[in-house]
Design a protein around this motif. Structure first.
Motif, PDB file in Angstrom:
ATOM      1  N   TRP A  94      40.949  -1.147 111.555  1.00  0.00           N
ATOM      2  CA  TRP A  94      42.301  -0.804 111.095  1.00  0.00           C
ATOM      3  C   TRP A  94      42.634   0.639 111.465  1.00  0.00           C
ATOM      4  CZ3 TRP A  94      46.349  -3.493 110.372  1.00  0.00           C
ATOM      5  CH2 TRP A  94      47.433  -3.018 109.638  1.00  0.00           C
ATOM      6  N   ARG A  95      41.629   1.528 111.432  1.00  0.00           N
ATOM      7  CA  ARG A  95      41.857   2.915 111.876  1.00  0.00           C
ATOM      8  C   ARG A  95      42.182   2.953 113.366  1.00  0.00           C
ATOM      9  NH1 ARG A  95      37.595   4.436 108.327  1.00  0.00           N
ATOM     10  NH2 ARG A  95      36.163   4.572 110.081  1.00  0.00           N
ATOM     11  N   THR A  96      41.545   2.106 114.156  1.00  0.00           N
ATOM     12  CA  THR A  96      41.861   2.033 115.584  1.00  0.00           C
ATOM     13  C   THR A  96      43.304   1.575 115.767  1.00  0.00           C
ATOM     14  OG1 THR A  96      39.561   1.595 116.191  1.00  0.00           O
ATOM     15  CG2 THR A  96      41.253   0.931 117.787  1.00  0.00           C
ATOM     16  N   VAL A  97      43.714   0.551 115.026  1.00  0.00           N
ATOM     17  CA  VAL A  97      45.111   0.110 115.065  1.00  0.00           C
ATOM     18  C   VAL A  97      46.023   1.283 114.700  1.00  0.00           C
ATOM     19  CG1 VAL A  97      46.814  -1.409 113.960  1.00  0.00           C
ATOM     20  CG2 VAL A  97      44.585  -2.322 114.636  1.00  0.00           C
ATOM     21  N   GLY A  98      45.636   2.056 113.701  1.00  0.00           N
ATOM     22  CA  GLY A  98      46.419   3.210 113.275  1.00  0.00           C
ATOM     23  C   GLY A  98      46.561   4.263 114.364  1.00  0.00           C
ATOM     24  N   ARG A  99      45.507   4.481 115.143  1.00  0.00           N
ATOM     25  CA  ARG A  99      45.582   5.448 116.251  1.00  0.00           C
ATOM     26  C   ARG A  99      46.643   5.022 117.269  1.00  0.00           C
ATOM     27  NH1 ARG A  99      40.362   4.784 117.703  1.00  0.00           N
ATOM     28  NH2 ARG A  99      41.012   4.613 119.857  1.00  0.00           N
ATOM     29  N   PHE A 100      46.680   3.732 117.592  1.00  0.00           N
ATOM     30  CA  PHE A 100      47.682   3.254 118.549  1.00  0.00           C
ATOM     31  C   PHE A 100      49.073   3.242 117.915  1.00  0.00           C
ATOM     32  CE2 PHE A 100      43.842   1.731 120.652  1.00  0.00           C
ATOM     33  CZ  PHE A 100      44.085   2.191 121.935  1.00  0.00           C
ATOM     34  N   PHE A 101      49.155   2.922 116.638  1.00  0.00           N
ATOM     35  CA  PHE A 101      50.426   2.985 115.906  1.00  0.00           C
ATOM     36  C   PHE A 101      51.001   4.396 115.982  1.00  0.00           C
ATOM     37  CE2 PHE A 101      52.498   4.184 111.915  1.00  0.00           C
ATOM     38  CZ  PHE A 101      53.511   3.236 111.815  1.00  0.00           C
TER      39      PHE A 101
END
Length: 168
Positions: free
Chosen positions: A137-144
C-alpha cells in the motif's frame, strides 16, 4: 504479508489506485477500470495490492509494455516487452480472451482484472472495511503522490487551484 493496513473503504482504494496507475505512466482510461477491478477483488476478500504494486513498479521501470496488440489469439506488446497486466486486463475483458496466450507480465493479475471487469459487480465490503498489505500500500502511495501538484504560489499561478486570490 508484511503486516496489514486499514480499514480502507472501497472508494479510497479506487481513488488511490486510479491515481497510482496514472502516476506509473498509464492513462486514466486504463486506470479507472483497473482500479474498479482491484476494489472488487479487495471487497471479495483477496488482497490484490501486492501484485498491483509489483505491476506499477514494472510499468514505471518500462519493464512491461503499454502498447497492446492481438497476435495469434493472445495479447502482446508492440515493443517486444511483456504487456503490462494493467493494460492486458481491460483488453482481455473487451476482447473476451483468456490470459493463456500472449506475452504478459502477470497472467494471474491480468486474468483477475479481466474477470472483475466482465462481472461488473462490486461485492459488498466487510462491515469493518478492507485490510491490505502495508508495504504494498505504501508503494501504491508513492505512485499516487506522483499525481499531486505541489502547493506553491508558482503552481497556483500556472494552473493549479484557484490562483493566488480565490474570491469568486
Amino acid at each position: 504479508m508484511s503486516g496489514s493496513t486499514g480499514p480502507l473503504s472501497l472508494g479510497e482504494i479506487r481513488f488511490r489506485v486510479t491515481r497510482a496507475i496514472v502516476g506509473a505512466g498509464a492513462p486514466f482510461a486504463v486506470a479507472e477500470p483497473v482500479a474498479q477491478a482491484v476494489a472488487s477483488m479487495a471487497a471479495g476478500g483477496e488482497d490484490p495490492i501486492p501484485a498491483l504494486a509489483a505491476a506499477l513498479e514494472r510499468l514505471h521501470r518500462a519493464e512491461a509494455g503499454m502498447r497492446p496488440a492481438l497476435v495469434d489469439d493472445g495479447l502482446t506488446d508492440l515493443d517486444g516487452k511483456p504487456l503490462s497486466c494493467l493494460f492486458a486486463g481491460p483488453a482481455l475483458a473487451d476482447l473476451n480472451l483468456t490470459a493463456e496466450a500472449g506475452s504478459l507480465d502477470d497472467r494471474g493479475l491480468a486474468a483477475a482484472i479481466a474477470s472483475a471487469i466482465r462481472t461488473g459487480v462490486l461485492p459488498a465490503p466487510p462491515e469493518d472495511g478492507v485490510r491490505v498489505d502495508e508495504t504494498a500500500w505504501r508503494t501504491v502511495g508513492r505512485f499516487f503522490d506522483r499525481c499531486l501538484v505541489p502547493s506553491t504560489d508558482a503552481s497556483r499561478t500556472t494552473g493549479a487551484g484557484a490562483g493566488l486570490r480565490d474570491d469568486d
